[in-house]
Design a protein around this motif. Structure first.
Motif, short mmCIF file in Angstrom:
data_model
loop_
_atom_site.label_atom_id
_atom_site.label_comp_id
_atom_site.label_asym_id
_atom_site.label_seq_id
_atom_site.Cartn_x
_atom_site.Cartn_y
_atom_site.Cartn_z
N GLY A 326 43.26 25.45 34.01
CA GLY A 326 44.47 25.22 33.22
C GLY A 326 44.84 26.43 32.39
O GLY A 326 44.81 27.57 32.87
N THR A 327 45.15 26.19 31.12
CA THR A 327 45.58 27.29 30.23
C THR A 327 44.43 28.23 29.89
O THR A 327 44.67 29.30 29.34
CB THR A 327 46.16 26.72 28.93
OG1 THR A 327 45.18 25.89 28.30
CG2 THR A 327 47.41 25.89 29.21
N GLU A 328 43.19 27.83 30.19
CA GLU A 328 42.04 28.69 29.88
C GLU A 328 41.59 29.50 31.08
O GLU A 328 40.57 30.18 31.02
CB GLU A 328 40.89 27.82 29.34
CG GLU A 328 41.20 27.18 27.99
CD GLU A 328 40.04 26.37 27.45
OE1 GLU A 328 39.14 26.03 28.25
OE2 GLU A 328 40.04 26.07 26.25
N SER A 329 42.32 29.42 32.20
CA SER A 329 41.96 30.21 33.37
C SER A 329 42.16 31.69 33.07
O SER A 329 42.93 32.07 32.19
CB SER A 329 42.82 29.80 34.57
OG SER A 329 42.55 28.47 34.95
N TYR A 330 41.47 32.53 33.82
CA TYR A 330 41.51 33.97 33.58
C TYR A 330 42.69 34.62 34.31
O TYR A 330 42.91 34.36 35.49
CB TYR A 330 40.20 34.62 34.01
CG TYR A 330 39.00 34.08 33.27
CD1 TYR A 330 38.85 34.33 31.90
CD2 TYR A 330 38.04 33.30 33.91
CE1 TYR A 330 37.76 33.82 31.20
CE2 TYR A 330 36.96 32.80 33.22
CZ TYR A 330 36.83 33.05 31.87
OH TYR A 330 35.76 32.54 31.18
N ASN A 331 43.39 35.49 33.58
CA ASN A 331 44.48 36.26 34.18
C ASN A 331 43.96 37.49 34.89
O ASN A 331 44.62 38.01 35.79
CB ASN A 331 45.47 36.71 33.10
CG ASN A 331 46.07 35.53 32.35
OD1 ASN A 331 45.53 35.15 31.31
ND2 ASN A 331 47.12 34.94 32.85
N ALA A 332 42.79 37.98 34.47
CA ALA A 332 42.18 39.14 35.12
C ALA A 332 40.66 39.02 35.01
O ALA A 332 40.14 38.52 34.00
CB ALA A 332 42.66 40.44 34.48
N ILE A 333 39.96 39.47 36.07
CA ILE A 333 38.51 39.48 36.08
C ILE A 333 38.08 40.91 36.41
O ILE A 333 38.41 41.43 37.47
CB ILE A 333 37.95 38.49 37.14
CG1 ILE A 333 38.44 37.07 36.84
CG2 ILE A 333 36.42 38.55 37.16
CD1 ILE A 333 38.21 36.10 37.97
N ILE A 334 37.37 41.54 35.48
CA ILE A 334 36.93 42.92 35.66
C ILE A 334 35.42 42.91 35.86
O ILE A 334 34.68 42.40 35.02
CB ILE A 334 37.27 43.78 34.43
CG1 ILE A 334 38.77 43.68 34.11
CG2 ILE A 334 36.88 45.22 34.65
CD1 ILE A 334 39.18 44.40 32.83
N SER A 335 34.96 43.45 36.99
CA SER A 335 33.53 43.37 37.29
C SER A 335 32.99 44.71 37.77
O SER A 335 33.66 45.45 38.50
CB SER A 335 33.28 42.31 38.37
OG SER A 335 31.93 42.33 38.78
N ASP A 336 31.75 44.99 37.38
CA ASP A 336 31.03 46.13 37.94
C ASP A 336 30.68 45.81 39.39
O ASP A 336 30.48 44.64 39.75
CB ASP A 336 29.75 46.37 37.13
CG ASP A 336 29.06 47.66 37.53
OD1 ASP A 336 29.59 48.73 37.23
OD2 ASP A 336 28.00 47.57 38.17
N ILE A 337 30.61 46.84 40.24
CA ILE A 337 30.31 46.58 41.65
C ILE A 337 28.83 46.32 41.88
O ILE A 337 28.45 45.74 42.90
CB ILE A 337 30.76 47.76 42.55
CG1 ILE A 337 29.97 49.03 42.22
CG2 ILE A 337 32.25 47.99 42.46
CD1 ILE A 337 30.11 50.12 43.26
N GLY A 338 27.98 46.71 40.91
CA GLY A 338 26.53 46.55 41.09
C GLY A 338 25.93 45.62 40.07
O GLY A 338 25.27 46.05 39.13
N LEU A 339 26.16 44.31 40.23
CA LEU A 339 25.59 43.31 39.33
C LEU A 339 24.15 43.00 39.74
O LEU A 339 23.76 43.27 40.89
CB LEU A 339 26.46 42.05 39.35
CG LEU A 339 27.93 42.26 38.94
CD1 LEU A 339 28.73 41.00 39.23
CD2 LEU A 339 28.01 42.64 37.47
N PRO A 340 23.35 42.41 38.85
CA PRO A 340 21.97 42.12 39.19
C PRO A 340 21.81 41.21 40.41
O PRO A 340 20.81 41.31 41.13
CB PRO A 340 21.44 41.44 37.92
CG PRO A 340 22.30 41.96 36.82
CD PRO A 340 23.66 42.11 37.43
N ASP A 341 22.79 40.32 40.65
CA ASP A 341 22.66 39.35 41.74
C ASP A 341 23.69 39.51 42.85
O ASP A 341 23.46 39.12 43.99
CB ASP A 341 22.72 37.93 41.18
CG ASP A 341 23.95 37.69 40.29
OD1 ASP A 341 24.64 38.68 39.97
OD2 ASP A 341 24.19 36.54 39.90
N PHE A 342 24.87 40.06 42.52
CA PHE A 342 25.93 40.20 43.51
C PHE A 342 26.43 41.64 43.53
O PHE A 342 26.31 42.37 42.54
CB PHE A 342 27.16 39.33 43.17
CG PHE A 342 26.94 37.85 43.26
CD1 PHE A 342 25.87 37.30 43.95
CD2 PHE A 342 27.83 36.98 42.64
CE1 PHE A 342 25.69 35.93 44.02
CE2 PHE A 342 27.67 35.62 42.70
CZ PHE A 342 26.59 35.09 43.39
#
Length: 419
Positions: A326-342
């Motif tokens: 809903g209104t709390e959904s994210y407009n942008a997701i910024i992520s590092d390419i080398g996460l501990p699991d993904f």
């Protein structure tokens, strides 16, 4: 003793006018000292509005007692809009005091002309002056001088009279001296406001810096636990969602307090942060195992009105997205390419399973991408410009953010989880 007449030659000079001139100069000087004279106790105990009211009261008092002017109007220049806003008026009609005026040589009366030229203007007879606009019924003459600070016009000081030809060049000289003191007092007030605003900003930033990541951790833990109870324990799930909402409310309360303590209009124009209206209110999730990156994300993006949440791992990010809609959904997701699991690519695939639209931005250090995560993500639909190479400049972050936000619908949150 010789009986010769005694001749005495006497010179008489009327020094009354000279003495009055000196007295008036001294009075103006003393008034200037008083206008800027605020004790430490007054500075500490009085808020900005009280200090402004005190200054206005003192200006009016000295204008009437020293210069003997009863019809007065002072306007200050809004540097951003060019409007001349009323600071105080006495004896001026309400309609005239509220009249909208801007800095211009034309169609804005004597006040607009003086603000535009920086030169004083004497109207001996208002009936014969093309610039004059009536300020009160029965006005016959006026004198307007610019308020100048550091070679720039910051406002105007206008006095009027019901008598024609009421002001002289000498009056102009005295008023110009007087308004120098007013300009100095206004600058002192601005400095005090700026100092108080700066202190308030630093206090709020320090508080927020200490609570930002702990609040994120509460959110992360809540969604992790929620994953175990969704569909099994409705009451527990309801309580966990309340925890999410309350944690987010705490952060917004801190923001609101900061805005109240240090409003944007109190920040001097020279140090104000450049506005990016497109970013205000945008919800951003930042995913990185580096705590300093998550901290920087809060401090940088929240300056521009973004609502920032963070996660350490791809799994946490997935849970955050899945339990935020809903209104709390994210407009942008910024992520590092080398996460501990993904990898960044793997995170994108997981998000695509949940979202109709994935507003993803990938970050990589010095272009290092051993698993070709960026190439694979682009092949899977990542926008070509949705890449940040660390270390990146703030302007690059803002540019990429605006590109992705516009691409995926700007002001509306990212499409919620697929049903």
């Amino acid at each position: 003793s010789s009986g010769e007449p005694l001749e005495i030659l006497v010179f008489v000079q009327d020094v009354t006018s000279d003495e009055r001139y000196r007295q008036k100069l001294n009075a103006i000087h003393e008034a200037g000292v008083e206008l800027s004279n605020l004790s430490p106790e007054e500075v500490f105990h009085m808020d900005v509005e009280d200090r402004i009211e005190l200054l206005k009261s003192n200006i009016l008092h000295y204008t009437q007692s020293i210069l003997a002017y009863d019809y007065v109007e002072i306007r200050l220049l809004d540097q951003g809009t060019g409007k001349l806003q009323g600071l105080l008026s006495a004896g001026i009609d309400k309609e005239a005091a509220e009249r909208s005026l801007v800095v211009s040589k034309h169609d804005n009366g004597v006040t607009g002309y003086v603000a535009a030229t920086g030169e004083s203007y004497l109207v001996e007879d208002v009936a014969n002056d093309p610039l004059y606009i009536q300020s009160f019924s029965g006005a016959k003459s006026s004198l307007t001088v610019p308020l100048i600070w550091q070679s720039g016009v910051i406002g105007t000081f206008n006095v009027e009279s019901p008598e024609a030809d009421s002001f002289s060049e000498s009056d102009m000289h005295f008023l110009e001296l007087f308004v120098r003191n007013i300009a100095m007092a206004l600058n002192t007030l601005d400095l005090l406001v700026a100092q108080k605003t700066n202190a308030a900003q630093k206090s709020v930033e320090a508080i927020h810096r200490e609570v930002a990541l702990p609040i994120d951790k509460i959110l992360n833990d809540a969604v992790n636990v929620m994953e175990c109870y969704i569909g099994h324990e409705p009451e527990v799930e309801k309580r966990l969602r309340r925890i999410l909402r309350n944690a987010r409310d705490v952060r917004q309360v801190i923001h609101k307090i900061g805005q109240d303590m240090a409003p944007a209009e109190a920040v001097p124009a020279g140090v104000a942060i450049e506005r990016h209206p497109f970013l205000v209110g945008q919800r951003v999730l930042v995913v990185d195992s580096d705590e300093s990156v998550r901290n920087d994300a809060h401090s940088l993006l929240e300056r521009f009105g973004c609502i920032v949440e963070t996660a350490e791992t791809g799994g946490e990010a997935v849970y955050m997205v899945r339990n935020t809609d809903g209104t709390e959904s994210y407009n942008a997701i910024i992520s590092d390419i080398g996460l501990p699991d993904f990898s960044g690519y793997q995170l994108m695939l997981r998000l695509q399973e949940m979202l109709d639209v994935v507003p993803l931005i990938l970050m990589t250090g010095f272009g290092y991408d051993p698993g070709h995560s960026i190439v694979k993500a682009r092949q899977a639909g990542l926008h070509a410009n949705a890449i940040l190479y660390k270390p990146f400049r703030l302007v690059q972050l803002l540019d990429v953010m605006e590109t992705v936000l516009k691409l995926h619908g700007s002001s509306s949150p990212a499409s919620g989880p697929n049903s």
